[in-house]
Scaffold this active site. Structure first.
Site, mmCIF file in Angstrom:
data_model
loop_
_atom_site.group_PDB
_atom_site.id
_atom_site.type_symbol
_atom_site.label_atom_id
_atom_site.label_comp_id
_atom_site.label_asym_id
_atom_site.label_seq_id
_atom_site.Cartn_x
_atom_site.Cartn_y
_atom_site.Cartn_z
ATOM 1 N N THR A 45 0.827 -1.204 0.000
ATOM 2 C CA THR A 45 0.000 0.000 0.000
ATOM 3 C C THR A 45 0.862 1.255 0.000
ATOM 4 O O THR A 45 0.574 2.235 -0.693
ATOM 5 C CB THR A 45 -0.938 0.000 1.222
ATOM 6 O OG1 THR A 45 -1.781 -1.147 1.159
ATOM 7 C CG2 THR A 45 -1.787 1.253 1.256
ATOM 8 N N HIS A 48 2.069 1.896 -3.456
ATOM 9 C CA HIS A 48 1.026 2.535 -4.269
ATOM 10 C C HIS A 48 1.020 4.049 -4.022
ATOM 11 O O HIS A 48 0.925 4.847 -4.966
ATOM 12 C CB HIS A 48 -0.351 1.964 -3.912
ATOM 13 C CG HIS A 48 -0.609 0.592 -4.439
ATOM 14 N ND1 HIS A 48 -0.697 0.303 -5.787
ATOM 15 C CD2 HIS A 48 -0.804 -0.589 -3.799
ATOM 16 C CE1 HIS A 48 -0.944 -0.992 -5.944
ATOM 17 N NE2 HIS A 48 -0.999 -1.552 -4.753
#
Length: 347
Positions: A45, A48
């Site tokens: 995450t 990202h």
């Protein structure tokens, strides 16, 4: 700690990258705790957010401190905090939930509709200190190394995915061997799986998955995954699929390789809708499909702590890099290139 400064990795604007800044040490309210971060690990995450992809552009609002996996020591607490003391070693459940919705009130807080995620919806732990609600803290055994303790949050994702159904004596496919997939292989072994077949396009990560417990590895770029499964299972297919890749082709292969009556547990987050043959690969097979988000609060943490403290799963083979916080760009480059397992940053 009021008015003192700390180092932190800040997602400073809406573009690729991040910066190391000096920012104020966070203040705490009566229900919160201030933690000195001793180790913090980079998650997919975080990658990202760092890369500023389509998902992060629609979800996060810079500037803020990101990062959500950590281990540290409690250095201050609010006057209403009773569950931890100064000096305790802690990590944190990263989902901050409302405690009032039907899900929270029926033991399913991990799917609270009002969840806020540390390092996504509020300041995170890529810093020397982080402030969090005391309810979200998990006390660690002081003998647990900080780097190992810092990966409990993603380890819990893998625990939740693997153990969402029966595993003992089963054939388990792990599709996608990022760090969580690697950990899933070790957890499946600890849970008594008969076979653990790991799939990825990256030989380096497949080797780490094998060290973690995979009994067979398949590079899907060189070998047909369905043919490999047919050979390894005498044509029966796998009993459990743990989907960690998020790639539409790999996800479809998972639905095709699972045996009739089997289970597909999906932790991955495809960035676009995925077309699945529901009739033939779900309905006629009579399989169970599960979406996995976060960790059960706090049953999964109990399993996670038990597996690590008892030595049933050794995560050290997949913690491949330790870097000071100042070298975060090197850590993100390793993650983006797939040349690592888990990267731990040390403030």
């Amino acid at each position: 700690m009021r008015n003192k400064l700390m180092k932190a990795i800040v997602k400073d604007n809406r573009r690729t990258g991040a910066v190391l800044k000096e920012v104020s040490v966070p203040t705490i309210d009566d229900h919160e705790v201030l933690i000195q971060v001793k180790a913090t690990s980079i998650c997919g995450t975080d990658v990202h957010i760092y890369a500023w992809d389509e998902w992060s552009q629609s979800r996060v609002n810079p500037p803020y401190i990101f990062g959500h996996e950590f281990a540290g020591i409690v250095v201050a607490k609010g006057k209403l905090v009773t569950n931890v003391d100064i000096g305790d070693h802690v990590s944190a459940e990263t989902h901050i939930v409302c405690g009032r919705c039907p899900q929270c009130l029926t033991g399913q807080a991990h799917i609270c509709a009002d969840t806020q995620i540390i390092g996504v919806d509020r300041d995170g732990c890529f810093a020397e200190y982080v402030a969090l609600p005391a309810y979200n803290l998990w006390k660690n055994d002081r003998r647990l190394p900080f780097d190992v303790a810092s990966v409990q949050e993603p380890f819990g994702n893998a625990v939740h995915t693997v153990t969402a159904g029966e595993v003992a004596g089963k054939t388990v496919a792990v599709i996608g061997c990022g760090p969580i997939g690697m950990m899933a292989a070790g957890i499946a072994r600890a849970a008594g799986a008969a076979q653990i077949i790991a799939f990825d396009l990256n030989d380096y990560r497949l080797q780490l998955a094998q060290k973690m417990g995979a009994t067979a590895v398949v590079n899907s770029a060189r070998e047909d995954p369905l043919a490999a499964v047919a050979k390894l299972t005498n044509g029966s297919g796998v009993d459990v699929v743990c989907e960690m890749s998020g790639h539409p082709a790999a996800m479809n292969q998972g639905f095709k390789m699972v045996a009739n009556g089997g289970r597909v547990s999906i932790l991955s987050l495809p960035v676009k809708p995925v077309e699945i043959d529901v009739t033939n690969d779900i309905v006629f097979k009579g399989i169970t499909v599960q979406g996995i988000t976060g960790r059960r609060m706090f049953a999964t943490w109990q399993q996670t702590s038990g597996l690590l403290n008892a030595g049933r799963v050794d995560v050290t083979p997949m913690i491949t890099h330790h870097l000071p916080l100042e070298q975060f760009e090197e850590g993100f480059a390793l993650m983006l290139e797939g040349k690592c397992g888990k990267v731990v940053l040390q403030p």
